[in-house]
Design a protein around this motif. Sequence first.
Motif, PDB file in Angstrom:
ATOM      1  N   PHE A 366     -12.550  -2.929  -5.161  1.00 45.30           N
ATOM      2  CA  PHE A 366     -11.088  -3.072  -5.054  1.00 45.30           C
ATOM      3  C   PHE A 366     -10.396  -2.362  -6.223  1.00 45.30           C
ATOM      4  N   PHE A 367     -10.876  -2.580  -7.430  1.00 45.79           N
ATOM      5  CA  PHE A 367     -10.263  -1.967  -8.609  1.00 45.79           C
ATOM      6  C   PHE A 367     -10.331  -0.447  -8.510  1.00 45.79           C
ATOM      7  N   HIS A 368     -11.481   0.086  -8.145  1.00 47.32           N
ATOM      8  CA  HIS A 368     -11.642   1.542  -8.033  1.00 47.32           C
ATOM      9  C   HIS A 368     -10.690   2.130  -6.991  1.00 47.32           C
ATOM     10  N   VAL A 369     -10.624   1.499  -5.836  1.00 52.37           N
ATOM     11  CA  VAL A 369      -9.789   2.034  -4.753  1.00 52.37           C
ATOM     12  C   VAL A 369      -8.312   2.006  -5.144  1.00 52.37           C
ATOM     13  N   ILE A 370      -7.844   0.864  -5.659  1.00 53.89           N
ATOM     14  CA  ILE A 370      -6.435   0.718  -6.019  1.00 53.89           C
ATOM     15  C   ILE A 370      -6.043   1.707  -7.119  1.00 53.89           C
ATOM     16  N   ILE A 371      -6.855   1.806  -8.164  1.00 51.35           N
ATOM     17  CA  ILE A 371      -6.514   2.677  -9.292  1.00 51.35           C
ATOM     18  C   ILE A 371      -6.630   4.140  -8.902  1.00 51.35           C
ATOM     19  N   ASN A 372      -7.698   4.520  -8.198  1.00 48.70           N
ATOM     20  CA  ASN A 372      -7.876   5.930  -7.848  1.00 48.70           C
ATOM     21  C   ASN A 372      -6.768   6.425  -6.933  1.00 48.70           C
ATOM     22  N   ILE A 373      -6.496   5.698  -5.855  1.00 49.80           N
ATOM     23  CA  ILE A 373      -5.435   6.121  -4.936  1.00 49.80           C
ATOM     24  C   ILE A 373      -4.081   6.018  -5.628  1.00 49.80           C
ATOM     25  N   GLY A 374      -3.899   4.965  -6.431  1.00 53.46           N
ATOM     26  CA  GLY A 374      -2.641   4.793  -7.152  1.00 53.46           C
ATOM     27  C   GLY A 374      -2.338   5.946  -8.090  1.00 53.46           C
ATOM     28  N   MET A 375      -3.357   6.482  -8.768  1.00 59.39           N
ATOM     29  CA  MET A 375      -3.079   7.574  -9.707  1.00 59.39           C
ATOM     30  C   MET A 375      -2.830   8.897  -8.971  1.00 59.39           C
ATOM     31  N   THR A 376      -3.381   9.077  -7.772  1.00 57.94           N
ATOM     32  CA  THR A 376      -3.127  10.313  -7.037  1.00 57.94           C
ATOM     33  C   THR A 376      -1.709  10.370  -6.472  1.00 57.94           C
ATOM     34  N   VAL A 377      -1.083   9.208  -6.315  1.00 57.39           N
ATOM     35  CA  VAL A 377       0.297   9.180  -5.810  1.00 57.39           C
ATOM     36  C   VAL A 377       1.297   8.816  -6.904  1.00 57.39           C
ATOM     37  N   GLY A 378       0.820   8.754  -8.152  1.00 55.04           N
ATOM     38  CA  GLY A 378       1.719   8.554  -9.284  1.00 55.04           C
ATOM     39  C   GLY A 378       2.172   7.129  -9.517  1.00 55.04           C
ATOM     40  N   LEU A 379       1.397   6.142  -9.068  1.00 51.36           N
ATOM     41  CA  LEU A 379       1.775   4.745  -9.260  1.00 51.36           C
ATOM     42  C   LEU A 379       1.114   4.116 -10.483  1.00 51.36           C
ATOM     43  N   VAL A 380       0.000   4.690 -10.929  1.00 50.45           N
ATOM     44  CA  VAL A 380      -0.683   4.198 -12.128  1.00 50.45           C
ATOM     45  C   VAL A 380      -1.072   5.407 -12.980  1.00 50.45           C
ATOM     46  N   PRO A 381      -1.295   5.200 -14.286  1.00 50.47           N
ATOM     47  CA  PRO A 381      -1.695   6.319 -15.139  1.00 50.47           C
ATOM     48  C   PRO A 381      -3.038   6.903 -14.703  1.00 50.47           C
ATOM     49  N   VAL A 382      -3.239   8.168 -14.984  1.00 49.80           N
ATOM     50  CA  VAL A 382      -4.507   8.831 -14.674  1.00 49.80           C
ATOM     51  C   VAL A 382      -5.553   8.370 -15.689  1.00 49.80           C
ATOM     52  N   ILE A 383      -6.572   7.652 -15.209  1.00 51.76           N
ATOM     53  CA  ILE A 383      -7.618   7.172 -16.114  1.00 51.76           C
ATOM     54  C   ILE A 383      -8.999   7.673 -15.702  1.00 51.76           C
ATOM     55  N   GLY A 384      -9.076   8.462 -14.642  1.00 51.46           N
ATOM     56  CA  GLY A 384     -10.321   9.142 -14.319  1.00 51.46           C
ATOM     57  C   GLY A 384     -11.457   8.262 -13.836  1.00 51.46           C
ATOM     58  N   ILE A 385     -11.271   7.588 -12.707  1.00 51.42           N
ATOM     59  CA  ILE A 385     -12.376   6.854 -12.083  1.00 51.42           C
ATOM     60  C   ILE A 385     -12.519   7.339 -10.641  1.00 51.42           C
ATOM     61  N   PRO A 386     -13.752   7.364 -10.108  1.00 50.71           N
ATOM     62  CA  PRO A 386     -13.983   7.933  -8.771  1.00 50.71           C
ATOM     63  C   PRO A 386     -13.549   7.007  -7.648  1.00 50.71           C
ATOM     64  N   LEU A 387     -13.355   7.604  -6.481  1.00 48.96           N
ATOM     65  CA  LEU A 387     -13.089   6.856  -5.259  1.00 48.96           C
ATOM     66  C   LEU A 387     -14.440   6.504  -4.642  1.00 48.96           C
TER      67      LEU A 387
END
Length: 419
Positions: A366-387
């Motif tokens: 869940f954390f990976h999916v939310i953060i990865n997709i979130g950073m590609t659409v500009g909702l969270v900072p880019v922290i570099g984790i895979p999908l």
Amino acid sequence: MNNQRSFFFNVDWLTILIYLCLCTIGWFNIHAAVFDETHPQIIDLDTEYGKQFIFIISAVVLGAVILLLDSRFFNGLAPVFYVVTVLLLIAVLVVGRNVGGNQAWIPLGSFRLQPSEFAKFSTCLLLARYLSGVNIRITEPKSFFTAAAIIALPMFLIMMQPDTGSTLVFCSFIFILYREGLSPIFLIAAGLAITLFILALLVNEWYIIGALAAVAGAILFFIRRTPQTVITIVAVLAICIAFIFVIKPLYAHFPSHQKARIDELLGITSDKRGIGYNVNQSKIAIGSGKLWGKGYLEGTQTKYSFVPAQSTDFIFCTIGEEWGFAGSVVVIGLYMFLLMRIIMMAERQRSPFSRVYGYGVASIIFFHVIINIGMTVGLVPVIGIPLPFISYGGSSLWSFTILLFILIKLDSNRLGHIL
């Protein structure tokens, strides 16, 4: 013979099917992201998609091997897995290869091993083993701090690399602790701290303090005022005020690239050609896909390499551009379905070890999916984790495969012995 038939019918094949679908989607989009007309072959080991094909085949074999092992193997050897990954995390600080500013990989010939990926499932296993022990109550200080130490050790070593993204993934284990009885006050406190942090960067601190004081006054006005409730509310208000005044001095000591990413996300600064370039190009790619996408291998942002790291951290923008909104919904839907299956499996376990481990799997994915997709659409900072299962990389795919298939194996034995 009956045991074999029982095993076959008890395995959650639907979850395996979702896993295979995500891996296949990942391979096609890696192929699109790095496609080179000079290497038109579908399987070319000189390309990332050729290597990913081998990673997928080996991951499926690895998953099959896990399903053939005894379920008690994972509980019994959880401390061994944990110690080995901790030693690898220490080794990477000494002999690791620095890539993109992170010393997170151990070179093994042409392959690079990333121990932080494997630390996720080993920590999850040991945490499940500990929390399922006799007389362990997460509400007791000793149990809580022991569990926190299990999580904190790999976090500290990964932060030394430094790899902020992988470090933050371990924060998702708080959901396990919450499921096992940790007071929701910790989740509320974490949410409040994040909110105050963001507000303190955007708004004058005195406005925030005034708003908090007004909220506290309203609460005291509408509830029954006892000495205990008054002291509690005043104490919480005092802690919040103190926290507000330390946020900016603390933020000043953040690494410059992390500050720049947060400032860009919050709109404090705008640097579309610098720190905000990746996200801006990613949003352009996703938006240009519209409803149905531009078609396979037809994405211009993808084809002309406008988005850096597009086969890894920003693979979702390839999906958005070439498969459009419809394709993006399908991928997100598969993840939601997978998470629902994992939680369902966790809840139906008779074994506390299997239940705790299942929630760990759900938390990490869940954390990976939310953060990865979130950073590609500009909702969270880019922290570099895979999908999960989609981004390019052998270490990532293998670690997620191990993580998921251990749960599938434990679930297949849920009617058997209690671990």
